[in-house]
Design an enzyme around this catalytic site. Structure first.
Site, PDB file in Angstrom:
ATOM      1  N   LYS A 104       0.825  -1.203   0.000  1.00 55.70           N
ATOM      2  CA  LYS A 104       0.000   0.000   0.000  1.00 55.70           C
ATOM      3  C   LYS A 104       0.862   1.257   0.000  1.00 55.70           C
ATOM      4  CE  LYS A 104      -1.247   2.650   3.015  1.00 55.70           C
ATOM      5  NZ  LYS A 104      -1.649   3.350   4.261  1.00 55.70           N
ATOM      6  N   ASP A 135      -6.246   1.114   1.053  1.00 53.28           N
ATOM      7  CA  ASP A 135      -6.225   1.171   2.518  1.00 53.28           C
ATOM      8  C   ASP A 135      -7.588   0.712   3.023  1.00 53.28           C
ATOM      9  OD1 ASP A 135      -7.937   3.254   1.932  1.00 53.28           O
ATOM     10  OD2 ASP A 135      -6.815   4.772   3.033  1.00 53.28           O
TER      11      ASP A 135
END
Length: 209
Positions: free
Chosen positions: A121, A139
C-alpha cells in the site's frame, strides 16, 4: 445496475466535482512523503501532519535521518501509533535509501518494497502520488467503500484482490485520482461506524443502503 455502470456513474461524479485531488498528508519531497505515509499506517493524517514539521526540520532528507538514532526519531513521533516500530523503520529505510539508492527514493514497486516498513500500500501511494504513475493503493477506506458500493465482488477479500479489481475497471490515467476519491469518500461520508448516508450521492444503487 451492472458493475460497469456503477464504475462509470461513480467515476463521472467524482471527476466532475473533484477533478483535482491529492493526499492530505503534508510533504515537500519524495522522501518526506515516504516518511509521512509510513507514519500514517493505522494513524490519522491529521496526527501525522502534527508531528512531521518538527521531524522534517531535524531530518529533512534520507542522509540526515540515516545518521539519527532510533531514540532521536522517536522523540518526534511518540504520539503516532506504534512509534517504536516506526522509528526503527524510518532510520533503517533511510539507511537503505542512502546505501542502495544514492539517497534517492526508488521509483519502482519492487525496489520500494525492499525498504523496511514499506508494504504494497505504501509503495502504491508513492507510485500514485509522488511519481504520478498508474497505481491503486488500497487502505481500509478504499477497501470498505469498494465493497459497500458493489465495485468488487465479495470474493475480493484481500487488499490485493480489491486492487486488481479496481485496476481492471478504472482507466489507468484516473487510478491515482480514483484512489483519493474513494479514500476521502470513506473518510468523510462512508465511514466505518456511522456512515453519513444522507450525504452520499450513491444511495440509489448502494447495496448496503
Amino acid at each position: 445496475m451492472t458493475r460497469k455502470q456503477r464504475y462509470k456513474t461513480i467515476i463521472d461524479y467524482f471527476h466532475e466535482r473533484q477533478p483535482v485531488t491529492t493526499t492530505e498528508l503534508t510533504w515537500q519531497s519524495e522522501f518526506q512523503l515516504l516518511v509521512a505515509v509510513v507514519l500514517s499506517a493505522q494513524c490519522t493524517d491529521k496526527r501525522v501532519n502534527m508531528v512531521t514539521p518538527a521531524l522534517f526540520e531535524a531530518y529533512p532528507d534520507a542522509d540526515s535521518m540515516s545518521r539519527a538514532g532510533e531514540e532521536d526519531v522517536l522523540k518526534y513521533i511518540r504520539s503516532v501509533s506504534y512509534p517504536n516500530a516506526k522509528a526503527r523503520h524510518l532510520v533503517q529505510l533511510s539507511q537503505k535509501i542512502v546505501s542502495d539508492y544514492g539517497g534517492v527514493v526508488p521509483h519502482g514497486m519492487d525496489a520500494l518494497m525492499t525498504l523496511p516498513g514499506v508494504g504494497r500500500k505504501t509503495a502504491n501511494v508513492m507510485l500514485a502520488v509522488a511519481f504520478r504513475q498508474a497505481a491503486m493503493p488500497v487502505d481500509t477506506h478504499v477497501f470498505r467503500v469498494s465493497h459497500r458500493l458493489g465495485l468488487v465482488p465479495k470474493t475480493a477479500n484481500t487488499p490485493l484482490k480489491v486492487e486488481k479489481e479496481l485496476v481492471r475497471n478504472i482507466p489507468s490515467e484516473l487510478l491515482g485520482d480514483a484512489h483519493h476519491w474513494l479514500l476521502l469518500h470513506g473518510r468523510y461520508i462512508c465511514k466505518s461506524q456511522k456512515p453519513a448516508c444522507d450525504k452520499c450521492p450513491f444511495t440509489s444503487f448502494c447495496p448496503k443502503y
